[in-house]
Design a protein around this motif. Structure first.
Motif, short mmCIF file in Angstrom:
data_model
loop_
_atom_site.label_atom_id
_atom_site.label_comp_id
_atom_site.label_asym_id
_atom_site.label_seq_id
_atom_site.Cartn_x
_atom_site.Cartn_y
_atom_site.Cartn_z
N THR A 204 39.20 39.56 71.70
CA THR A 204 38.65 38.51 72.90
C THR A 204 37.44 39.28 73.32
OG1 THR A 204 40.97 37.93 73.15
CG2 THR A 204 39.21 37.53 74.83
N LEU B 6 41.47 33.59 81.56
CA LEU B 6 41.84 33.93 80.31
C LEU B 6 43.21 33.59 79.61
CD1 LEU B 6 40.62 37.84 79.47
CD2 LEU B 6 39.65 35.49 78.41
N SER C 95 43.05 41.98 70.78
CA SER C 95 43.88 41.50 71.71
C SER C 95 45.28 40.73 71.09
CB SER C 95 42.99 40.29 72.27
OG SER C 95 42.73 39.60 71.56
N GLU D 37 34.19 33.86 77.31
CA GLU D 37 34.95 34.48 76.62
C GLU D 37 35.61 33.87 75.47
OE1 GLU D 37 36.54 37.74 80.01
OE2 GLU D 37 36.07 35.89 80.61
N ARG E 213 33.78 39.10 75.60
CA ARG E 213 32.77 38.56 76.64
C ARG E 213 31.48 38.71 76.14
NH1 ARG E 213 33.80 37.52 82.01
NH2 ARG E 213 31.69 37.81 83.27
N ALA F 199 42.86 41.60 78.23
CA ALA F 199 42.94 41.54 76.41
C ALA F 199 43.48 42.85 75.85
CB ALA F 199 41.34 41.50 76.19
N THR G 158 38.69 40.56 81.81
CA THR G 158 39.03 40.93 80.50
C THR G 158 39.79 41.95 80.26
OG1 THR G 158 36.55 40.08 80.39
CG2 THR G 158 37.61 40.58 78.30
#
Lengths: 345, 264
Positions: free
Chosen positions: B65, B147, B55, B23, B67, B115, B112
């Motif tokens: 952000t 993250l 994000s 990420e 992935r 984000a 994620t």
């Protein structure tokens, strides 16, 4: 304003019109059908009235004139995108009432849904006038009367095809100019009042019943019947879905184009997310997604049914899945669910 | 001249922050100011377009952000500062700012999913009077998936936080799915004056919302954020439709009362 024209005179005016307009109508493409020695009837530019196929339903809908199967929307070079250009010739399309009504259906999505207009549809649509082909008999798979789409009034002209000529009702003033030296004749267009196939429209009272229908075993048979070819949605006059893809030129990878192509909720990968997550995992799921959109979901959003009853999906299905029969099964399922209380989940 | 809503604008990449192996956060030069929770269509010529939530955003920049899971996102990981990305948007309905303002805010994220709520959490940090309190439950699969490490630290200092890894055991982190920590939220103490935001994979959101209900939360106080395949993001291409709803137009954020009945 009504006119009676011989074929000769009609073709003379057609040639005059062709200077200003591209003229599209259902045209026969011999031996291009999917079985040997069968034809395809699809929309294309015509040069004479005789080319218009009047005695058969067109295999495909006229939607592809306004929304081509594949369309380049943007060109890109390095750090720049540019719209594709278009000539300014106007367009006339010969269409049956159901297909004219299908325009309204697609346009609720392409024009205005979410406050956005589809740039490419709109710029073509603004140039188009409809010539309605009178349709009084229909075919065995048609159910326009049930869907309330057997009549259309928003046409520039309406036409009845006779053995040796045509009768016209010309509403559009610009078109009327082409008929200045033609004798007026009374002509009132007629509509079909009853189809062989009659469909009862499903009434789904609420979300609870809707979700119970989604889980109903009625859809299971399509796991073995549907082959996810998408032929139904390509032929459908109201399906709007598309996918965009980028492609670049082999001699210079920095130059390329973005295209959009018809897509379909019936084909594999339609709802597949980056990473592989899929929401509708079986053909039972994809079938009910399509069917419920046509006779329920669209109506919930826009107030009218999506399906116009042209029957092309039934005509085209290689597995002989009949849309009207599916609706009948859906009605049975709704009845079954509504008659027994839905369990709280 | 008709406006073409699918025309992307070039934006220069200013910075690329490597959050973890899979990420990255891309900071691009842009004047677009999305609402918290909205998304944009990012495109790389030759590869295509993908819908991505912002994000973060600030004076002249936007953060994404990402992935590396798809065709577009994989290609993006080869980009460098100074390269171009193309943007259009912002689109959709974001977090219900008015429903959050002045209330106790609960944020529950999986992976994620952090984000799309990060910009809202930044607002809570910068404007302490915006909400009464913040309670965060953030879960990741393992240590490699964590993250926004610096942001997590400052959330820990300013808010109530529960950080959890599905399997790995590390110092200061709980073990287990986020659903297992929902009972730590003092919902009763919030006296009906709260908003719960849940973001993550579909299964995580479903079971987290159910767990919240089990712990006394009301359906109307829960919001979720959906992700679906999209081609156009303007309600035309049909990919993201569920029933009468278009995720790109009516979402991605939905109140749970509506979301619970949306079956793809």
């Amino acid at each position: 304003m009504g006119f009676s024209l011989s074929l000769e005179k009609a073709n003379a005016i057609l040639n005059e019109l062709k200077k200003e307009y591209r003229i599209y109508a259902p045209k026969r493409f011999e031996k291009q059908g999917r079985y040997s020695d069968t034809d395809i009837i699809r929309y294309d530019e015509i040069d004479s009235i005789e080319e218009i196929v009047t005695g058969e339903k067109s295999t495909y809908s006229p939607k592809e004139v306004l929304f081509p199967i594949t369309q380049t929307i943007l060109y890109f070079t390095e750090d720049e995108y540019r719209e594709t250009k278009m000539d300014d010739k106007k367009i006339l399309i010969f269409m049956r009432p159901c297909d004219i009504n299908a325009r309204k259906v697609q346009e609720r999505i392409y024009m205005g849904n979410g406050g956005f207009d589809d740039f490419y549809y709109k710029r073509l649509r603004e140039k188009v006038k409809f010539v309605m082909m009178e349709c009084t008999k229909g075919w065995d798979t048609c159910f326009c009367v049930s869907m309330g789409t057997n009549k259309a009034t928003n046409y520039a002209a309406a036409v009845r095809f006779l053995e040796d000529g045509i009768l016209l009702d010309v509403k559009d003033e610009e078109l009327q100019g082409y008929f200045a030296d033609v004798a007026k004749a009374p002509f009132e267009v007629e509509f079909i009042e009853g189809n062989e196939t009659v469909v009862e429209l499903p009434q789904i009272p609420d979300k609870k019943v809707l979700n119970a229908i989604k889980a109903h075993p009625m859809w299971d048979e399509y796991n073995s019947r549907c082959i996810a070819c998408g032929a139904c949605t390509i032929a459908c006059g109201t399906c709007t879905c598309f996918t965009t893809t980028d492609l670049f030129y082999t001699q210079n990878a920095n130059v390329g184009e973005r295209r959009r192509t018809y897509s379909s909720c019936q084909i594999d990968g339609f709802d597949e997310m980056a990473g592989g997550l899929i929401f509708r995992k079986s053909y039972a799921d994809t079938m009910r997604y399509k069917v419920l959109h046509k006779v329920h979901d669209y109506k919930e959003r826009f107030g009218e049914n999506m399906c116009v009853g042209c029957g092309r999906c039934t005509d085209r299905c290689p597995q002989f899945i009949s849309f009207s029969h599916t609706i009948e099964k859906l009605n049975h399922a709704i009845k079954e669910i509504c008659e027994q209380p839905v369990s709280q989940s | 001249m008709i406006i073409n809503p699918v025309m992307p604008k070039p934006c220069k990449i200013i910075d690329i922050i490597r959050e973890n192996k899979n990420e990255y956060t891309f900071r691009v030069e842009s004047d677009i100011t999305p609402e918290h929770g909205q998304f944009l269509q990012l495109s790389i010529p030759k590869v295509g377009e993908a819908p991505i939530s912002a994000s973060g955003f600030g004076d002249g920049y936007l953060d994404f952000t990402i992935r590396s899971v798809g065709k577009v996102t994989n290609e993006m990981f080869a980009l460098k500062p100074g390269d171009m990305l193309f943007l259009r948007g912002a689109y959709g309905v974001g977090w219900p700012i008015e429903e959050i303002s002045g209330k106790h805010l609960v944020v529950i994220t999986g992976g994620t999913g952090l984000a799309p709520v990060k910009s809202l959490l930044s607002k809570c940090l910068n404007e302490p009077e915006f909400v009464k309190s913040v309670f965060i439950i953030s879960g990741f699969k393992n240590e490699d998936g964590i993250l926004f490490k610096n942001d997590l630290e400052s959330y820990k200092k300013n808010f109530k936080t529960v950080y959890s890894l599905d399997i790995d055991k590390i110092d200061g982190w709980e073990v287990g799915f986020v659903t297992e920590h929902v009972n730590k939220i003092p919902i009763k103490d919030y006296e009906d004056n709260y908003a719960i935001l849940v973001v993550g994979p579909p299964v995580m959101m479903k079971f987290t919302a159910l767990e919240c209900l089990k712990n006394g939360a009301k359906e109307e106080n829960i919001w979720v954020s959906f992700e679906r395949k999209m081609s156009c993001a303007i309600g035309k291409c049909g990919h993201c439709r569920i029933d009468e709803v278009y995720v790109c137009l009516d979402g991605p954020v939905f109140n749970y009362k509506q979301a619970k009945d949306l079956v793809d």
